[in-house]
Design a protein around this motif. Structure first.
Motif, PDB file in Angstrom:
ATOM      1  N   SER A   1      -6.207  -1.009  -6.339  1.00  0.00           N
ATOM      2  CA  SER A   1      -5.688  -0.087  -5.321  1.00  0.00           C
ATOM      3  C   SER A   1      -4.839   1.018  -5.948  1.00  0.00           C
ATOM      4  O   SER A   1      -4.861   2.164  -5.490  1.00  0.00           O
ATOM      5  CB  SER A   1      -4.871  -0.857  -4.279  1.00  0.00           C
ATOM      6  OG  SER A   1      -5.714  -1.685  -3.496  1.00  0.00           O
TER       7      SER A   1
ATOM      8  N   LYS B   1      -7.648   9.304  -6.146  1.00  0.00           N
ATOM      9  CA  LYS B   1      -7.689  10.163  -4.958  1.00  0.00           C
ATOM     10  C   LYS B   1      -6.723  11.334  -5.092  1.00  0.00           C
ATOM     11  O   LYS B   1      -7.042  12.469  -4.739  1.00  0.00           O
ATOM     12  CB  LYS B   1      -7.331   9.323  -3.722  1.00  0.00           C
ATOM     13  CG  LYS B   1      -7.544  10.021  -2.408  1.00  0.00           C
ATOM     14  CD  LYS B   1      -7.278   9.060  -1.257  1.00  0.00           C
ATOM     15  CE  LYS B   1      -7.510   9.727   0.092  1.00  0.00           C
ATOM     16  NZ  LYS B   1      -7.251   8.787   1.218  1.00  0.00           N
ATOM     17  N   ASN B   2      -5.537  11.065  -5.655  1.00  0.00           N
ATOM     18  CA  ASN B   2      -4.509  12.093  -5.820  1.00  0.00           C
ATOM     19  C   ASN B   2      -4.929  13.148  -6.857  1.00  0.00           C
ATOM     20  O   ASN B   2      -4.822  14.352  -6.621  1.00  0.00           O
ATOM     21  CB  ASN B   2      -3.193  11.436  -6.235  1.00  0.00           C
ATOM     22  CG  ASN B   2      -2.049  12.418  -6.303  1.00  0.00           C
ATOM     23  OD1 ASN B   2      -1.710  13.052  -5.316  1.00  0.00           O
ATOM     24  ND2 ASN B   2      -1.445  12.548  -7.477  1.00  0.00           N
TER      25      ASN B   2
ATOM     26  N   ILE C   1       2.266   1.736  -3.442  1.00  0.00           N
ATOM     27  CA  ILE C   1       1.180   2.179  -4.328  1.00  0.00           C
ATOM     28  C   ILE C   1       0.954   3.680  -4.165  1.00  0.00           C
ATOM     29  O   ILE C   1       0.843   4.413  -5.155  1.00  0.00           O
ATOM     30  CB  ILE C   1      -0.108   1.386  -4.032  1.00  0.00           C
ATOM     31  CG1 ILE C   1       0.024  -0.048  -4.555  1.00  0.00           C
ATOM     32  CG2 ILE C   1      -1.329   2.072  -4.656  1.00  0.00           C
ATOM     33  CD1 ILE C   1      -1.101  -0.973  -4.124  1.00  0.00           C
ATOM     34  N   ASN C   2       0.879   4.141  -2.933  1.00  0.00           N
ATOM     35  CA  ASN C   2       0.646   5.572  -2.682  1.00  0.00           C
ATOM     36  C   ASN C   2       1.808   6.427  -3.169  1.00  0.00           C
ATOM     37  O   ASN C   2       1.599   7.527  -3.698  1.00  0.00           O
ATOM     38  CB  ASN C   2       0.409   5.804  -1.187  1.00  0.00           C
ATOM     39  CG  ASN C   2      -0.940   5.262  -0.728  1.00  0.00           C
ATOM     40  OD1 ASN C   2      -1.902   5.233  -1.495  1.00  0.00           O
ATOM     41  ND2 ASN C   2      -1.011   4.812   0.505  1.00  0.00           N
TER      42      ASN C   2
ATOM     43  N   GLU D   1       0.833  -1.208   0.000  1.00  0.00           N
ATOM     44  CA  GLU D   1       0.000   0.000   0.000  1.00  0.00           C
ATOM     45  C   GLU D   1       0.867   1.258   0.000  1.00  0.00           C
ATOM     46  O   GLU D   1       0.554   2.240  -0.673  1.00  0.00           O
ATOM     47  CB  GLU D   1      -0.935   0.003   1.225  1.00  0.00           C
ATOM     48  CG  GLU D   1      -2.033  -1.056   1.187  1.00  0.00           C
ATOM     49  CD  GLU D   1      -3.207  -0.670   0.306  1.00  0.00           C
ATOM     50  OE1 GLU D   1      -3.110   0.338  -0.424  1.00  0.00           O
ATOM     51  OE2 GLU D   1      -4.228  -1.391   0.339  1.00  0.00           O
TER      52      GLU D   1
ATOM     53  N   ALA E   1       1.427   6.522  -6.983  1.00  0.00           N
ATOM     54  CA  ALA E   1       0.243   7.291  -7.384  1.00  0.00           C
ATOM     55  C   ALA E   1       0.513   8.787  -7.330  1.00  0.00           C
ATOM     56  O   ALA E   1      -0.010   9.560  -8.144  1.00  0.00           O
ATOM     57  CB  ALA E   1      -0.940   6.936  -6.492  1.00  0.00           C
TER      58      ALA E   1
ATOM     59  N   ARG F   1      -7.306   3.495  -7.458  1.00  0.00           N
ATOM     60  CA  ARG F   1      -7.990   4.271  -6.427  1.00  0.00           C
ATOM     61  C   ARG F   1      -7.051   5.325  -5.832  1.00  0.00           C
ATOM     62  O   ARG F   1      -7.473   6.446  -5.541  1.00  0.00           O
ATOM     63  CB  ARG F   1      -8.512   3.337  -5.326  1.00  0.00           C
ATOM     64  CG  ARG F   1      -9.531   3.992  -4.424  1.00  0.00           C
ATOM     65  CD  ARG F   1     -10.434   2.995  -3.754  1.00  0.00           C
ATOM     66  NE  ARG F   1      -9.738   2.193  -2.767  1.00  0.00           N
ATOM     67  CZ  ARG F   1     -10.326   1.235  -2.052  1.00  0.00           C
ATOM     68  NH1 ARG F   1     -11.598   0.959  -2.254  1.00  0.00           N
ATOM     69  NH2 ARG F   1      -9.649   0.538  -1.180  1.00  0.00           N
ATOM     70  N   ALA F   2      -5.762   4.979  -5.674  1.00  0.00           N
ATOM     71  CA  ALA F   2      -4.796   5.939  -5.126  1.00  0.00           C
ATOM     72  C   ALA F   2      -4.548   7.083  -6.109  1.00  0.00           C
ATOM     73  O   ALA F   2      -4.462   8.253  -5.720  1.00  0.00           O
ATOM     74  CB  ALA F   2      -3.491   5.225  -4.795  1.00  0.00           C
TER      75      ALA F   2
ATOM     76  N   LYS G   1      -8.090  15.286  -5.781  1.00  0.00           N
ATOM     77  CA  LYS G   1      -7.997  16.027  -4.523  1.00  0.00           C
ATOM     78  C   LYS G   1      -8.419  17.499  -4.665  1.00  0.00           C
ATOM     79  O   LYS G   1      -9.222  18.003  -3.866  1.00  0.00           O
ATOM     80  CB  LYS G   1      -6.583  15.937  -3.949  1.00  0.00           C
ATOM     81  CG  LYS G   1      -6.461  16.457  -2.523  1.00  0.00           C
ATOM     82  CD  LYS G   1      -5.017  16.389  -2.028  1.00  0.00           C
ATOM     83  CE  LYS G   1      -4.510  14.969  -2.002  1.00  0.00           C
ATOM     84  NZ  LYS G   1      -3.107  14.900  -1.509  1.00  0.00           N
TER      85      LYS G   1
END
Length: 392
Positions: free
Chosen positions: A218, A225-226, A170-171, A167, A174, A221-222, A229
């Protein structure tokens, strides 16, 4: 009489948003008693305990509570939520649901059931049986049901089993994207990140396929979200821009999900040196997902049709499996690779009558009625079948 299905979907989405928490899952063969297991009732994932109880179950102790189930168009009825903690068992289940509900339980395998707690003693329940309704619900809340179920609690969702290390990677990845990558790049990135974190020596195509798809979800989705924002921080002062934004986001989710499976199958075939065309080309302008060994051989009337293989790829196949029937007239027996977690005995028998062989990742086989599991192929089995045809 039940309200129209699209109306039901709207109600389910509104209720889920209003109460801010729910638990949903695909109904498996075990949930309706179509296995030799002696458990009774619908299984509840351990991570969903706070949807049904105020305190988590303690190993070594059983506990239960009674709740009222509310289904539109029917009188509320009582069901029992129970935690089995004694002996070797450590699980949650909902009993007295099928016997009191209006549903024919054996026909619910593969359907999506949603439990929305109205308060500590009342649950609103919806069951959806069409792929379009199920996908719309998933995409509205950006859920992944790769592990069969999802918990949505106060806007937070838990629906994957990825490690903290993965995770984190991934973040980090992303954050580098300022716009959405193409779907094929998303699939590649998911595999790269997974392989980086888990340096596995062996290659199990059934498990890897599911892990890659889970990772890709995932990653998307990351990135989502980025990128979104700024839109989420600044309010929309007019309705039209908000609706346009929401529609664009949902369409992007659908587009990625629709291509994800094909991208990973393509990679598996290349990795295992299986010849194929993706997409294939058959009669007229038909383009089956995968044609083995190639479209050229299919078009050569002198080429032995026994050496041709058709493979469709559909994330779900409850209804859509029929779409493949006329996509390759020279190949009577068709294979269909799906991520569908269970379908009914009737649907499996219809497929057999139409000479459709389901290829299902091995971890999902247990979601299917036990009486018909021997008809399912694993991904590894399909690869072996193809390699035996084309390896000189």
């Amino acid at each position: 009489m039940q309200p129209h299905s699209s109306e039901q979907l709207t109600k389910a989405i509104q209720a889920a948003k209003q109460y801010g928490r729910f638990y949903c899952k695909f109904v498996t063969a075990n949930d309706v008693g179509l296995t030799n297991a002696h458990q009774e009732g619908l299984h509840i994932a351990k991570g969903a305990w706070n949807i049904f109880f105020e305190e988590e179950g303690v190993k070594g102790e059983n506990k239960d509570k009674y709740v009222k189930i509310h289904i539109d168009g029917y009188y509320p009825f009582e069901s029992r939520i129970i935690y089995y903690g004694k002996g070797t068992r450590n699980e949650y289940r909902i009993t007295r649901f099928w016997t009191n509900s209006p549903y024919d339980k054996e026909q619910q395998v593969g359907n999506l059931v949603i439990f929305i707690p109205l308060d500590s003693e009342n649950l609103k329940v919806y069951i959806f049986d069409t792929e379009e309704e199920i996908e719309n619900f998933e995409e509205t809340f950006s859920l992944s049901l790769i592990n069969n179920n999802a918990v949505y609690f106060a806007g937070e969702k838990r629906d994957t089993d990825l490690s903290e290390k993965l995770e984190l990677r991934i973040n980090q990845s992303a954050a580098l994207f300022e716009e959405f990558p193409e779907t094929i790049r998303l699939a590649e990135l998911a595999r790269e990140l997974f392989m980086e974190v888990y340096r596995r020596k062996g290659f199990d195509p059934d498990k890897m396929l599911l892990k890659w798809i889970e990772t890709e979800y995932s990653v998307f989705r990351a990135i989502e979200k980025n990128i979104y924002k700024p839109y989420l921080i600044e309010p929309f002062y007019e309705l039209d821009p908000l609706l346009e934004f929401a529609s664009s986001a949902l369409n992007r989710r659908k587009s990625r999900a629709g291509k994800s499976l094909e991208h990973h199958i393509d990679f598996i075939f290349r990795k295992t040196n299986i010849p194929f065309s993706h997409p294939g080309k058959t009669e007229g302008k038909k383009k089956p997902d995968f044609l083995l060994p190639s479209s050229n051989e299919y078009g050569d009337q002198l080429y032995d049709p026994n050496n041709l293989i058709f493979l469709g790829a559909k994330t779900t196949c409850k209804d859509r499996w029929r779409q493949i029937l006329n996509e390759a007239n020279r190949i009577p027996v068709k294979h269909l690779l799906t991520l569908q977690q269970g379908i009914t005995v009737n649907q499996l028998e219809e497929m057999q009558d139409e000479q459709v062989i389901l290829v299902v990742p091995e971890p999902y086989h247990k979601a299917y009625p036990e009486s018909h599991r021997d008809r399912l192929w694993t991904v590894a089995q399909f690869i072996k079948f193809a390699k035996e045809k084309y390896t000189v």
